[in-house]
Scaffold this active site. Structure first.
Site, mmCIF file in Angstrom:
data_model
loop_
_atom_site.group_PDB
_atom_site.id
_atom_site.type_symbol
_atom_site.label_atom_id
_atom_site.label_comp_id
_atom_site.label_asym_id
_atom_site.label_seq_id
_atom_site.Cartn_x
_atom_site.Cartn_y
_atom_site.Cartn_z
ATOM 1 C CB ALA A 267 105.168 4.268 55.884
ATOM 2 C CD GLU A 268 99.602 4.008 50.861
ATOM 3 O OE1 GLU A 268 98.933 4.403 49.897
ATOM 4 O OE2 GLU A 268 100.045 2.848 50.958
ATOM 5 C CB THR A 269 98.727 7.189 57.503
ATOM 6 O OG1 THR A 269 97.936 6.006 57.381
ATOM 7 C CG2 THR A 269 97.898 8.292 58.147
ATOM 8 C CB SER B 16 98.638 9.813 52.126
ATOM 9 O OG SER B 16 98.916 8.638 51.415
#
Length: 164
Positions: free
Chosen positions: A74-76, A79
């Site tokens: 999710a963060e990848t 971002s």
């Protein structure tokens, strides 16, 4: 795992970064952690980022996909979307990530799709939906990134995706 596939970027984005001498696919890769986990970014624009990750190798002791692995995916993806929205003059720094895990997955590939909730001048928020191979929702996540101006001394040295 770890071998980066070709990412699909809009041509105008490729041209903007190429004019600065920046290898866009390398800059917007999954980074070292994402590569170790087998994250593959398959499509990327400020409007939508799609990536996959294998369940195998990313499980917790009960054999289920680790919640932290879902958070990495999710963060990848969020971002990358934030960085593309911010453009070449800004870097995206995650300031808030929340994940709700809906169901367990024991095998196969999960797919994450990040779409913008808010794209402003100083922050970007993305919703990331992670599904299993049957299209069932595994995790719902939301990431907010601060969009920070690049310092002049950093202009010739763009951040790597691992710093996002």
């Amino acid at each position: 795992m770890g071998e980066q596939q070709h990412v699909k970027f809009p041509q105008e984005v490729i041209d903007e970064y190429a004019a600065l001498g920046v290898d866009l696919p390398a800059l917007f890769s999954a980074g070292h952690l994402g590569n170790r986990m087998g994250v593959q970014i398959v499509e990327a624009s400020a409007e939508k980022v799609v990536g996959t990750m294998p369940v195998e190798g990313n499980t917790q002791p009960y054999g289920l996909l680790h919640g932290g692995a879902s958070a990495v995916l999710a963060e990848t993806l969020g971002s990358v979307g934030s960085m593309l929205h911010g453009g070449v003059s800004k870097i995206a720094v995650g300031v808030d990530l929340n994940c709700t895990h809906h169901r367990g997955v024991r095998s196969g590939l999960v797919t994450g799709v990040a779409t913008p909730v808010h794209r402003g001048r100083s922050t970007a928020t993305y919703e990331i939906v992670i599904t299993d191979e049957q299209g069932k929702r595994v995790c719902s996540a939301r990431l907010t990134c601060l969009l920070r101006e690049i310092d002049p001394q950093d202009a010739g040295n763009p951040p790597s995706a691992g710093q996002a």
